[in-house]
Design an enzyme around this catalytic site. Sequence first.
Site, PDB file in Angstrom:
ATOM      1  N   LYS A  51      -2.870  -8.047   2.305  1.00 23.43           N
ATOM      2  CA  LYS A  51      -1.413  -7.824   1.602  1.00 23.43           C
ATOM      3  C   LYS A  51      -1.007  -9.283   1.089  1.00 23.43           C
ATOM      4  O   LYS A  51      -0.778  -9.352   0.196  1.00 23.43           O
ATOM      5  CB  LYS A  51      -0.384  -7.136   2.273  1.00 23.43           C
ATOM      6  CG  LYS A  51      -0.727  -5.614   2.655  1.00 23.43           C
ATOM      7  CD  LYS A  51       0.110  -4.978   3.456  1.00 23.43           C
ATOM      8  CE  LYS A  51      -0.277  -3.419   3.724  1.00 23.43           C
ATOM      9  NZ  LYS A  51       0.270  -2.843   5.115  1.00 23.43           N
ATOM     10  N   GLN A  95       4.683  -2.563   9.365  1.00 21.89           N
ATOM     11  CA  GLN A  95       3.325  -2.032   9.597  1.00 21.89           C
ATOM     12  C   GLN A  95       2.958  -1.203  10.945  1.00 21.89           C
ATOM     13  O   GLN A  95       3.478  -1.649  11.789  1.00 21.89           O
ATOM     14  CB  GLN A  95       2.411  -3.289  10.127  1.00 21.89           C
ATOM     15  CG  GLN A  95       0.842  -3.050   9.724  1.00 21.89           C
ATOM     16  CD  GLN A  95       0.335  -2.668   8.549  1.00 21.89           C
ATOM     17  OE1 GLN A  95       0.677  -2.976   7.521  1.00 21.89           O
ATOM     18  NE2 GLN A  95      -0.674  -1.712   8.541  1.00 21.89           N
ATOM     19  N   ASP A 118       6.829   1.746   0.772  1.00 14.47           N
ATOM     20  CA  ASP A 118       5.866   2.694   1.354  1.00 14.47           C
ATOM     21  C   ASP A 118       6.162   4.088   1.039  1.00 14.47           C
ATOM     22  O   ASP A 118       5.391   4.854   0.973  1.00 14.47           O
ATOM     23  CB  ASP A 118       5.755   2.687   2.918  1.00 14.47           C
ATOM     24  CG  ASP A 118       4.804   1.886   3.706  1.00 14.47           C
ATOM     25  OD1 ASP A 118       3.791   1.755   3.164  1.00 14.47           O
ATOM     26  OD2 ASP A 118       5.034   1.336   4.658  1.00 14.47           O
TER      27      ASP A 118
HETATM   28  N1  GUN Z   1      -0.650   1.565   8.631  1.00 13.45           N
HETATM   29  C1  GUN Z   1      -1.929   2.057   8.132  1.00 13.45           C
HETATM   30  N2  GUN Z   1      -1.584   2.408   6.786  1.00 13.45           N
HETATM   31  C2  GUN Z   1      -0.289   2.020   6.460  1.00 13.45           C
HETATM   32  C3  GUN Z   1       0.805   2.250   5.506  1.00 13.45           C
HETATM   33  O1  GUN Z   1       0.466   2.789   4.535  1.00 13.45           O
HETATM   34  N3  GUN Z   1       1.935   1.714   5.564  1.00 13.45           N
HETATM   35  C4  GUN Z   1       2.346   1.059   6.685  1.00 13.45           C
HETATM   36  N4  GUN Z   1       3.583   0.647   6.701  1.00 13.45           N
HETATM   37  N5  GUN Z   1       1.504   0.916   7.765  1.00 13.45           N
HETATM   38  C5  GUN Z   1       0.418   1.458   7.669  1.00 13.45           C
END
Ligand code: GUN
Length: 292
Positions: A51, A95, A118
């Site tokens: 990211k 996360q 998200d």
């Molecule tokens: N962990 C694995 N995939 C995701 C996601 O799309 N968002 C978040 N916040 N954590 C994750």
Amino acid sequence: MKKLLASEVLPDLETGIAAEIGALRGRGVEPALAVILAGDNPESQAYVGRKRKMAEKLGLRSVECNLPAGISQRELEAEIHRLNGDPDIHGVLCQLPLPGHLDGNRIPELIDPLKDVDCFHPYNFGLLARGTPRFVPCTAAGILALLAHYRIALSGRQVVVIGRSNIVGRPLSLLLSQKGHDATVTLCHSRTADLPRIASRAHILVAAIGSPEWVVPEMIAEGATVIDVGMNRVEDPSRPRGYRLVGDVDFEAASARASAITPVPGGVGPLTVVMLMRNTVLAARLQSGHGA
Ligand code: GUN
């Protein structure tokens, strides 16, 4: 068998998002994403690193909030409240998974719905469920972009989604069945009886289970499109890191039946990351009043 590659879909998306970021900056708004990472789970660190790199590439400000593994629920929630109240932060993401002593189920409701890139907040999920999404969850948005790029039709076709997670399977199944996409969607899961019979009816099969190479050829119709959302580490002493990444689909075996398939890595994953940037730009537009 055609490989459906993120690398073919990304350039146009990246150019468009970078241009939007530039336009917002021109109006004095610096779109910014805050990523909370609690603990030191190496897979989560790798996701957060991807990211960060994408944000840098597109010119988006990203802020990492690294919290110690032993942080309390109260401290974690205080951090979320702090970011909710920071006018210079437009997107907030925590996360997952969180360290075992923390309650990840509480997190979706704590993030300001306008910063919920998200699309985990019940309000945003409700907007999505009734067919008027504000944010589209990143993986689902990436899959839609991939299908559109390769002109893989959805309207009137049978889609089988395996996996009912709130992150991927459930929101994707809601989106694909909505007006405009018009697919007929079957959402399968670990209790589905006779899965090979149901899955092998699909024109488009989406695997979002989280188990390595779980989808076998008997679950795939001849000529189907297969979208593999899985990203699983399996031990492999022949690799320098000691593991390799595989999807939820047995790629080699599936290739003999599918007409098109996303590889792992290089399929859905990078599109998920770019859609997070797109959602952050949307959040910045919503919060700054510069159109949305
Ligand atoms: N962990 C694995 N995939 C995701 C996601 O799309 N968002 C978040 N916040 N954590 C994750």
